[in-house]
Write a protein that holds these residues in place. Structure first.
Motif, short mmCIF file in Angstrom:
data_model
loop_
_atom_site.label_atom_id
_atom_site.label_comp_id
_atom_site.label_asym_id
_atom_site.label_seq_id
_atom_site.Cartn_x
_atom_site.Cartn_y
_atom_site.Cartn_z
N ASN A 1 6.77 7.94 -15.57
CA ASN A 1 5.86 8.87 -16.25
C ASN A 1 4.47 8.27 -16.40
O ASN A 1 4.30 7.03 -16.32
N PRO A 2 3.46 9.10 -16.66
CA PRO A 2 2.10 8.60 -16.84
C PRO A 2 2.03 7.55 -17.95
O PRO A 2 2.54 7.76 -19.05
N GLY A 3 1.39 6.42 -17.65
CA GLY A 3 1.25 5.35 -18.62
C GLY A 3 2.34 4.30 -18.54
O GLY A 3 2.18 3.19 -19.07
N ASP A 4 3.47 4.63 -17.90
CA ASP A 4 4.54 3.66 -17.74
C ASP A 4 4.20 2.66 -16.63
O ASP A 4 3.53 3.01 -15.65
N ALA A 5 4.71 1.44 -16.78
CA ALA A 5 4.41 0.39 -15.81
C ALA A 5 5.69 -0.28 -15.33
O ALA A 5 6.69 -0.34 -16.06
N VAL A 6 5.66 -0.79 -14.12
CA VAL A 6 6.74 -1.61 -13.57
C VAL A 6 6.16 -3.00 -13.31
O VAL A 6 5.18 -3.15 -12.57
N LEU A 7 6.77 -4.01 -13.93
CA LEU A 7 6.36 -5.41 -13.78
C LEU A 7 7.44 -6.12 -12.97
O LEU A 7 8.61 -6.07 -13.33
N TYR A 8 7.05 -6.77 -11.88
CA TYR A 8 8.05 -7.37 -10.99
C TYR A 8 7.50 -8.62 -10.31
O TYR A 8 6.28 -8.77 -10.16
N PRO A 9 8.40 -9.53 -9.87
CA PRO A 9 7.95 -10.75 -9.20
C PRO A 9 7.20 -10.43 -7.91
O PRO A 9 7.65 -9.60 -7.11
N THR A 10 6.09 -11.09 -7.69
CA THR A 10 5.26 -10.80 -6.53
C THR A 10 5.94 -11.18 -5.21
O THR A 10 5.57 -10.67 -4.16
N HIS A 11 6.94 -12.03 -5.27
CA HIS A 11 7.59 -12.44 -4.01
C HIS A 11 8.55 -11.39 -3.47
O HIS A 11 9.09 -11.56 -2.38
N TYR A 12 8.77 -10.29 -4.18
CA TYR A 12 9.63 -9.22 -3.67
C TYR A 12 8.92 -8.44 -2.56
O TYR A 12 7.74 -8.08 -2.69
N LEU A 13 9.63 -8.16 -1.48
CA LEU A 13 9.16 -7.17 -0.53
C LEU A 13 9.17 -5.81 -1.23
O LEU A 13 10.08 -5.52 -2.00
N HIS A 14 8.17 -4.99 -0.96
CA HIS A 14 8.13 -3.68 -1.59
C HIS A 14 7.30 -2.72 -0.75
O HIS A 14 6.60 -3.13 0.18
N ARG A 15 7.40 -1.43 -1.10
CA ARG A 15 6.65 -0.41 -0.36
C ARG A 15 6.39 0.78 -1.26
O ARG A 15 7.01 0.92 -2.33
N VAL A 16 5.47 1.63 -0.85
CA VAL A 16 5.26 2.95 -1.46
C VAL A 16 5.64 3.97 -0.41
O VAL A 16 5.02 4.03 0.67
N ASN A 17 6.68 4.74 -0.69
CA ASN A 17 7.13 5.74 0.27
C ASN A 17 6.05 6.78 0.56
O ASN A 17 5.17 7.02 -0.29
N PRO A 18 6.10 7.41 1.73
CA PRO A 18 5.10 8.43 2.07
C PRO A 18 5.05 9.55 1.04
O PRO A 18 6.09 10.01 0.56
N VAL A 19 3.85 9.96 0.68
CA VAL A 19 3.66 11.14 -0.16
C VAL A 19 3.73 12.36 0.75
O VAL A 19 2.98 12.47 1.72
N THR A 20 4.64 13.26 0.45
CA THR A 20 4.82 14.44 1.30
C THR A 20 4.17 15.69 0.73
O THR A 20 4.04 16.70 1.42
N LYS A 21 3.80 15.62 -0.56
CA LYS A 21 3.11 16.75 -1.18
C LYS A 21 2.42 16.27 -2.45
O LYS A 21 2.95 15.47 -3.19
#
Length: 223
Positions: free
Chosen positions: A143-163
């Protein structure tokens, strides 16, 4: 260790940032994606010389520094100026790992990454933050304002925005405790202490727990 921090930014702060982003200039974001940026990073971001960038940045950094969960989980020593990113339909950020050093030479070591969501999950389709962890893929769309904090050594991605359009803030931290396992131990002890303090427990037990936590912090911290 991955932590979801609810309402890191409150509703008024989210609204203030969103209002400024509505009229902000956005530029190609691939340049901040490292050597593979042009191939895997398709988005735009607000340049640091934008009229509203400094004001937005100070608001975000102030909220991060004041957050108790960030202090317990991350123990930040330094925090990088944030990136305000936009993902329109068709945009994505393929699987990658963030740089180990960021900022002006010699750079700040990046121990933790943070994504702060700015618009409602139903405002766009796709655009999930996906982390590859020791326990498999973890998917986040908060939700707006929520954050995810995670170790920088993780592989990660942002899935394609379809709409729709995905708006988010990303930043990085150098922790006083570089080792992620040591950082998790100290964070767990701090959380346990808080739980015990709010319950009817022998104060000496809390004191001994605090003694252990502080001695580990003294042993492992780099300031």
């Amino acid at each position: 260790m991955v932590a979801v921090i609810r309402e890191l930014l409150n509703k008024d702060q989210v609204k203030a940032i969103a209002a400024k982003l509505f009229s902000a200039e956005f530029v190609d974001g691939s340049s901040s994606g490292g050597p593979l940026g042009k191939d895997i990073k398709k988005n735009t971001q607000v340049p640091p010389n934008s009229p509203h960038y400094r004001e937005m940045s100070e608001l975000v950094l102030g909220a991060i520094k004041a957050n108790e969960t960030v202090a317990i989980k991350g123990m930040p020593r330094r925090i990088l100026s944030p990136i305000f990113a936009s993902y329109m339909t068709g945009n994505q950020y393929g699987e990658h790992i963030d740089a180990a050093l960021m900022g002006p030479y010699p750079g700040m070591r990046t121990d933790l990454s943070m994504t702060i969501f700015l618009n409602k999950p139903d405002a766009y389709e796709g655009g999930d933050l996906v982390l590859t962890t020791d326990f498999g893929e973890m998917v986040y769309k908060e939700n707006p304002g929520d954050a995810v904090l995670y170790p920088t050594h993780y592989l990660h991605r942002v899935n394609p925005v379809t709409k729709g359009r995905r708006l988010a803030i990303v930043t990085w931290m150098e922790s006083m405790i570089p080792d992620p396992h040591q950082r998790e131990i100290i964070g767990d002890l701090a959380e346990t202490q808080a739980i015990l303090t709010s319950s009817n427990v022998d104060k000496k037990a809390i004191l001994m727990l605090e003694k252990g936590r502080l001695n580990l912090l003294r042993m492992w911290a780099r300031t």
